[in-house]
Design an enzyme around this catalytic site. Structure first.
Site, PDB file in Angstrom:
ATOM      1  N   ARG A 129      87.672  54.263  59.164  1.00  0.00           N
ATOM      2  CA  ARG A 129      87.035  53.075  58.609  1.00  0.00           C
ATOM      3  C   ARG A 129      85.545  53.073  58.970  1.00  0.00           C
ATOM      4  O   ARG A 129      85.179  52.764  60.108  1.00  0.00           O
ATOM      5  CB  ARG A 129      87.736  51.812  59.121  1.00  0.00           C
ATOM      6  CG  ARG A 129      89.115  51.648  58.525  1.00  0.00           C
ATOM      7  CD  ARG A 129      89.896  50.535  59.195  1.00  0.00           C
ATOM      8  NE  ARG A 129      90.295  50.909  60.547  1.00  0.00           N
ATOM      9  CZ  ARG A 129      91.092  50.180  61.315  1.00  0.00           C
ATOM     10  NH1 ARG A 129      91.567  49.037  60.856  1.00  0.00           N
ATOM     11  NH2 ARG A 129      91.422  50.588  62.532  1.00  0.00           N
TER      12      ARG A 129
ATOM     13  N   ASP B 132      81.536  52.045  58.994  1.00  0.00           N
ATOM     14  CA  ASP B 132      80.808  50.791  59.086  1.00  0.00           C
ATOM     15  C   ASP B 132      79.799  50.679  57.941  1.00  0.00           C
ATOM     16  O   ASP B 132      79.579  51.631  57.180  1.00  0.00           O
ATOM     17  CB  ASP B 132      80.099  50.710  60.437  1.00  0.00           C
ATOM     18  CG  ASP B 132      79.855  49.274  60.879  1.00  0.00           C
ATOM     19  OD1 ASP B 132      80.123  48.348  60.084  1.00  0.00           O
ATOM     20  OD2 ASP B 132      79.387  49.078  62.013  1.00  0.00           O
TER      21      ASP B 132
ATOM     22  N   TYR C 155      82.103  64.391  61.683  1.00  0.00           N
ATOM     23  CA  TYR C 155      80.933  63.647  61.209  1.00  0.00           C
ATOM     24  C   TYR C 155      79.684  64.510  61.345  1.00  0.00           C
ATOM     25  O   TYR C 155      79.613  65.411  62.188  1.00  0.00           O
ATOM     26  CB  TYR C 155      80.723  62.377  62.037  1.00  0.00           C
ATOM     27  CG  TYR C 155      81.654  61.241  61.699  1.00  0.00           C
ATOM     28  CD1 TYR C 155      81.273  60.249  60.800  1.00  0.00           C
ATOM     29  CD2 TYR C 155      82.910  61.146  62.295  1.00  0.00           C
ATOM     30  CE1 TYR C 155      82.120  59.184  60.506  1.00  0.00           C
ATOM     31  CE2 TYR C 155      83.759  60.085  62.002  1.00  0.00           C
ATOM     32  CZ  TYR C 155      83.355  59.106  61.109  1.00  0.00           C
ATOM     33  OH  TYR C 155      84.206  58.072  60.827  1.00  0.00           O
TER      34      TYR C 155
ATOM     35  N   ARG D 218      77.459  56.993  66.613  1.00  0.00           N
ATOM     36  CA  ARG D 218      76.049  56.600  66.635  1.00  0.00           C
ATOM     37  C   ARG D 218      75.557  56.348  68.059  1.00  0.00           C
ATOM     38  O   ARG D 218      74.382  56.554  68.363  1.00  0.00           O
ATOM     39  CB  ARG D 218      75.833  55.383  65.753  1.00  0.00           C
ATOM     40  CG  ARG D 218      76.008  55.722  64.274  1.00  0.00           C
ATOM     41  CD  ARG D 218      75.546  54.606  63.375  1.00  0.00           C
ATOM     42  NE  ARG D 218      76.406  53.453  63.406  1.00  0.00           N
ATOM     43  CZ  ARG D 218      75.987  52.194  63.499  1.00  0.00           C
ATOM     44  NH1 ARG D 218      74.692  51.934  63.622  1.00  0.00           N
ATOM     45  NH2 ARG D 218      76.847  51.199  63.479  1.00  0.00           N
TER      46      ARG D 218
END
Length: 297
Positions: free
Chosen positions: A74, A76, A137, A224
Site C-alpha cells: 500500500r 503512500d 523499491y 523513505r
C-alpha cells in the site's frame, strides 16, 4: 508507507485466508503501474482520489459487479509503481473466458496515470499481500544544481548537495539483515517493526543517484526514512556510528528526515512457485522477532 487515515479504511486481513476460492468466484491477479503524483496513495479513502478507488470503480463498471482489491504494497500519497500487484475475487458469471482481454478494455476507461498491464487467473492459494516474499523499491534523486530533468521531474527529487557515494553505500550496508526498524517506522498499534532488509545499495549516473531497497516487507514510511538517514551521512551531517545506533532505538527517531515521496517507486514484487504459495501465506502471518525485540502483525 501509508497514512493513518488510509490504514483505517484498508482491511488488515483479506476476505479469504489465502486458500482456494469458492466455486462461485475466481481470483484474478492484476499487474499495475501508476504515477502517484495526483493520488492520495493506494488505499481507498472517502472523498479522496486513490489508485485503489480508480481501479475498483472502473473494473467494477466493466464487469458490472462491485469489487474489492487486495494489494501487495500500500503506497503512500505521491509514491509511484510500475510493479504493483493486486488480486480481486470476481463472480464467475461476470468474467470473460480470457481475462487478459480486460486489459484493452480498461485502457479506454482508466485515467492516464494508472494502467493495468496484465490480468490473469491467479493460482490456488495466491494472495497478493500474504504470498509475497519480498518487495523491491527504487528511490531516485539528482544532485544537479539546476534540479531534476523536466522529463523525470515527477519521479526524481532535486537534492542539490554534494554527496559521497561510498559513504552512502557503507551506511546502507550497516542496515542490512533482520532488525527491528522501529527508528525508521511510524508505529501502528499492534504491528511489528521487525523486517528483513535484503538489499540496500546505490548507483550513480552523472548527477542522478538511485537507491535499490528490497525487503520481505516494509512498515509505514520505512523506505523513505532509510533513504533520508543515508543521505544525512552522504552529505556529511551524520556519521556511520549514528546509523548503527538507530538500530538500537525502540521508537521512531526524530533525528531522521524522511525523504520526499515522489522519488520512490515500487518496481517489483516476488512470489514463490505456485506449489509453495500456501506455505508462504502461513510464514507471512507468523510473528517475527529478533533478539531484544518483539511485536506481532
Amino acid at each position: 508507507m501509508v497514512s493513518a487515515h488510509a490504514e483505517s479504511n484498508e482491511p488488515v486481513v483479506p476476505p479469504r485466508d489465502g486458500g482456494p476460492v469458492s466455486y462461485e468466484t475466481r481470483r484474478l491477479r492484476l499487474d499495475i503501474a501508476y504515477d502517484g503524483t495526483d493520488f492520495s496513495g493506494w488505499a481507498r479513502q472517502n472523498g479522496l482520489r486513490t489508485v485503489c478507488g480508480e481501479i475498483e470503480e472502473k473494473l467494477g463498471a466493466v464487469l458490472r459487479t462491485p469489487l474489492q482489491l487486495t494489494v501487495a504494497g500500500r503506497t503512500d500519497a505521491g509514491v509511484h509503481a510500475n510493479g504493483q500487484v493486486a488480486h480481486v475475487d470476481v463472480p464467475v458469471d461476470a468474467l470473460p473466458e480470457d481475462p487478459s482481454r480486460l486489459v484493452r478494455r480498461l485502457a479506454r476507461f482508466l485515467p492516464k496515470d494508472v494502467r493495468i498491464k496484465h490480468i490473469s487467473f491467479a493460482p490456488e492459494h495466491f494472495d497478493a499481500r500474504f504470498s509475497a516474499m519480498r518487495r523491491h523499491y527504487e528511490y531516485r534523486l539528482t544532485s544537479a544544481v539546476y534540479g531534476a530533468d523536466p522529463l523525470r521531474a515527477r519521479d526524481t527529487v532535486s537534492y542539490p548537495k554534494v554527496l559521497d557515494l561510498e559513504l552512502m553505500r557503507s551506511a546502507s550496508a550497516t542496515l542490512l539483515g533482520l532488525h527491528d526498524f522501529a527508528a525508521f517506522c511510524k508505529r501502528r498499534e499492534g504491528a511489528t517493526t521487525v523486517r528483513d532488509l535484503q538489499r540496500f545499495d546505490w548507483e550513480r549516473d552523472g548527477d542522478v543517484f538511485t537507491a535499490f531497497v528490497s525487503a520481505d516487507a516494509f512498515c509505514w514510511s520505512m523506505v523513505r526514512s532509510l533513504v533520508g538517514a543515508v543521505l544525512a551521512v552522504g552529505e556529511g551531517r551524520r556519521d556511520l556510528g549514528w546509523i548503527e545506533g538507530l538500530l538500537r532505538e525502540k521508537s521512531r527517531s526524530s533525528s531522521i528526515l524522511v525523504a520526499p515521496a515522489h522519488g520512490l517507486s515500487l518496481v517489483r514484487v516476488d512470489y514463490p512457485e505456485d506449489a509453495d504459495l500456501a506455505a508462504r501465506n502461513q510464514i507471512t502471518r507468523d510473528v517475527r522477532t529478533v533478539p531484544g525485540g518483539c511485536c506481532g502483525d
